[in-house]
Enzyme design. Structure first.
Site, PDB file in Angstrom:
ATOM      1  N   LYS A   1       0.813  -1.205   0.000  1.00 21.55           N
ATOM      2  CA  LYS A   1       0.000   0.000   0.000  1.00 21.55           C
ATOM      3  C   LYS A   1       0.851   1.262   0.000  1.00 21.55           C
ATOM      4  CE  LYS A   1      -2.887  -2.510   3.248  1.00 21.55           C
ATOM      5  NZ  LYS A   1      -3.239  -2.596   4.670  1.00 21.55           N
ATOM      6  N   GLY A   2       2.133   1.089   0.282  1.00 19.95           N
ATOM      7  CA  GLY A   2       3.011   2.240   0.525  1.00 19.95           C
ATOM      8  C   GLY A   2       3.074   3.276  -0.579  1.00 19.95           C
TER       9      GLY A   2
ATOM     10  N   GLU B   1       7.250   2.625  -6.338  1.00 16.60           N
ATOM     11  CA  GLU B   1       7.460   2.099  -4.989  1.00 16.60           C
ATOM     12  C   GLU B   1       7.685   3.253  -4.006  1.00 16.60           C
ATOM     13  OE1 GLU B   1       7.019   0.063  -2.788  1.00 16.60           O
ATOM     14  OE2 GLU B   1       8.540  -1.521  -2.744  1.00 16.60           O
ATOM     15  N   ASP B   2       7.380   3.006  -2.748  1.00 15.50           N
ATOM     16  CA  ASP B   2       7.583   4.062  -1.752  1.00 15.50           C
ATOM     17  C   ASP B   2       9.051   4.220  -1.350  1.00 15.50           C
ATOM     18  OD1 ASP B   2       7.621   1.581  -0.469  1.00 15.50           O
ATOM     19  OD2 ASP B   2       6.212   2.126   1.111  1.00 15.50           O
TER      20      ASP B   2
ATOM     21  N   ASP C   1      15.018  -0.434   0.315  1.00 12.16           N
ATOM     22  CA  ASP C   1      15.835  -0.673   1.496  1.00 12.16           C
ATOM     23  C   ASP C   1      16.872  -1.745   1.143  1.00 12.16           C
ATOM     24  OD1 ASP C   1      15.778  -0.204   4.552  1.00 12.16           O
ATOM     25  OD2 ASP C   1      15.600  -2.372   4.417  1.00 12.16           O
TER      26      ASP C   1
ATOM     27  N   LYS D   1      17.235   4.160   0.350  1.00 11.06           N
ATOM     28  CA  LYS D   1      18.225   4.054   1.436  1.00 11.06           C
ATOM     29  C   LYS D   1      19.378   3.213   0.911  1.00 11.06           C
ATOM     30  CE  LYS D   1      14.993   3.525   5.351  1.00 11.06           C
ATOM     31  NZ  LYS D   1      14.581   2.527   6.355  1.00 11.06           N
TER      32      LYS D   1
ATOM     33  N   PHE E   1      14.272   4.830  10.089  1.00 12.25           N
ATOM     34  CA  PHE E   1      12.956   4.306   9.765  1.00 12.25           C
ATOM     35  C   PHE E   1      11.974   5.468   9.636  1.00 12.25           C
ATOM     36  CE2 PHE E   1       8.910   2.195  10.165  1.00 12.25           C
ATOM     37  CZ  PHE E   1       9.104   1.127   9.301  1.00 12.25           C
TER      38      PHE E   1
ATOM     39  N   ASP F   1       4.304   3.254   6.286  1.00 14.47           N
ATOM     40  CA  ASP F   1       3.685   2.907   7.568  1.00 14.47           C
ATOM     41  C   ASP F   1       4.662   2.302   8.562  1.00 14.47           C
ATOM     42  OD1 ASP F   1       3.988   0.355   6.151  1.00 14.47           O
ATOM     43  OD2 ASP F   1       2.769  -0.471   7.770  1.00 14.47           O
TER      44      ASP F   1
ATOM     45  N   ARG G   1       0.340   6.266   7.661  1.00 11.57           N
ATOM     46  CA  ARG G   1       0.365   6.427   6.203  1.00 11.57           C
ATOM     47  C   ARG G   1      -0.228   7.760   5.756  1.00 11.57           C
ATOM     48  NH1 ARG G   1       1.622   1.412   3.858  1.00 11.57           N
ATOM     49  NH2 ARG G   1       0.789  -0.427   4.904  1.00 11.57           N
TER      50      ARG G   1
HETATM   51  P1  IMP Z   1      13.263  -3.984   0.482  1.00  8.21           P
HETATM   52  O1  IMP Z   1      12.830  -5.238  -0.194  1.00  8.21           O
HETATM   53  O2  IMP Z   1      14.115  -4.294   1.681  1.00  8.21           O
HETATM   54  O3  IMP Z   1      13.935  -3.001  -0.437  1.00  8.21           O
HETATM   55  O4  IMP Z   1      11.965  -3.386   1.135  1.00  8.21           O
HETATM   56  C1  IMP Z   1      11.264  -2.334   0.674  1.00  8.21           C
HETATM   57  C2  IMP Z   1       9.973  -2.260   1.470  1.00  8.21           C
HETATM   58  O5  IMP Z   1      10.263  -2.222   2.870  1.00  8.21           O
HETATM   59  C3  IMP Z   1       9.220  -0.986   1.197  1.00  8.21           C
HETATM   60  O6  IMP Z   1       8.252  -1.164   0.208  1.00  8.21           O
HETATM   61  C4  IMP Z   1       8.568  -0.692   2.527  1.00  8.21           C
HETATM   62  O7  IMP Z   1       7.327  -1.347   2.615  1.00  8.21           O
HETATM   63  C5  IMP Z   1       9.467  -1.290   3.549  1.00  8.21           C
HETATM   64  N1  IMP Z   1      10.332  -0.281   4.186  1.00  8.21           N
HETATM   65  C6  IMP Z   1      11.677  -0.174   4.101  1.00  8.21           C
HETATM   66  N2  IMP Z   1      12.143   0.863   4.814  1.00  8.21           N
HETATM   67  C7  IMP Z   1      11.066   1.438   5.375  1.00  8.21           C
HETATM   68  C8  IMP Z   1      10.894   2.598   6.227  1.00  8.21           C
HETATM   69  O8  IMP Z   1      11.837   3.315   6.618  1.00  8.21           O
HETATM   70  N3  IMP Z   1       9.614   2.879   6.583  1.00  8.21           N
HETATM   71  C9  IMP Z   1       8.537   2.144   6.179  1.00  8.21           C
HETATM   72  N4  IMP Z   1       8.656   1.071   5.377  1.00  8.21           N
HETATM   73  C10 IMP Z   1       9.907   0.712   4.983  1.00  8.21           C
HETATM   74 MG    MG Z   2       6.158  -1.334   0.744  1.00 10.47          MG
END
Ligand code: IMP
Ligand code: MG
Length: 182
Positions: free
Chosen positions: A44-45, A101-102, A105, A133, A154, A161, A167
């Site tokens: 949902k991000g 994408e939001d 990470d 990040k 974070f 969220d 959100r």
């Molecule tokens: P990745 O697969 O580790 O790159 O994860 C990305 C997903 O992790 C994003 O779509 C978010 O849902 C979640 N995420 C990563 N960092 C944060 C943060 O700082 N706040 C909220 N959600 C995060």
């Molecule tokens: Mg997400």
């Protein structure tokens, strides 16, 4: 309950978000002028970001959504990517997908999704993230469009969220550590 009280500091203000969206919409509108753009928002991000971005595009585009679960609850990625809502289209060969994408990470979610949509035969697959990040990468992944790079903190708001809360905040803020340590 005042949501603002849980925020340690604002990292990206409403004004900054709107300038970021404006810039990204220009870049996407330029790059996809001769293509068949399909924005695929990751639920949902991405909903707030995608809603703002699509209004600023100056080219035709369609929208769709996918839902992926990788985090569970908490602030660390499980590294396991599961599709819980999929695209239902049979025109991917003639479609230029831009995944919206939001935040990126570890990179695992978008790396897996991009490969999957490529393998299904989409004409092109690129990625647009509001926040990045880069210091947290566990797999090599570079998005095509980035709103802003942020440090390893974070963040919540503007779609992002913590356990489904925050959100609806209109800015991106750093959550107070005591909230997720308790
Ligand atoms: P990745 O697969 O580790 O790159 O994860 C990305 C997903 O992790 C994003 O779509 C978010 O849902 C979640 N995420 C990563 N960092 C944060 C943060 O700082 N706040 C909220 N959600 C995060
Ligand atoms: Mg997400």
């Amino acid at each position: 309950m005042d949501l603002h009280l849980d925020i340690q500091k604002i990292l990206v203000s409403e004004e900054q978000l709107s300038a970021i969206v404006e810039r990204l919409a220009k870049e996407v509108s330029r790059d996809y002028a001769d293509k068949k753009l399909l924005l695929v928002g990751i639920l949902k991000g991405s909903v707030v970001f995608m809603g703002d971005l699509m209004k600023k595009l100056t080219i035709p585009s369609q929208i769709d959504f996918m839902k992926v679960s990788s985090y569970g609850s908490g602030t660390r990625s499980s590294g396991y990517v599961k599709i819980t809502l999929d695209l239902l289209r049979d025109d991917l060969e003639s479609t230029d997908i831009l995944i919206v994408e939001d935040i990126i990470d570890s990179g695992k979610t978008l790396s897996a999704l991009t490969k999957m949509l490529d393998a299904r035969g989409a004409r092109s697959v690129r990625t647009c993230t509001l926040l990045d990040k880069p210091s947290r990468r566990e797999v090599a992944f570079t998005p095509d469009y980035i709103g802003a790079e942020i440090p390893d903190e974070f963040v919540v708001g503007y779609g992002l969220d913590y356990n489904e809360d925050y959100r609806t905040l209109p800015f991106v803020g750093v959550l107070k550590e005591e909230i997720y340590r308790k």
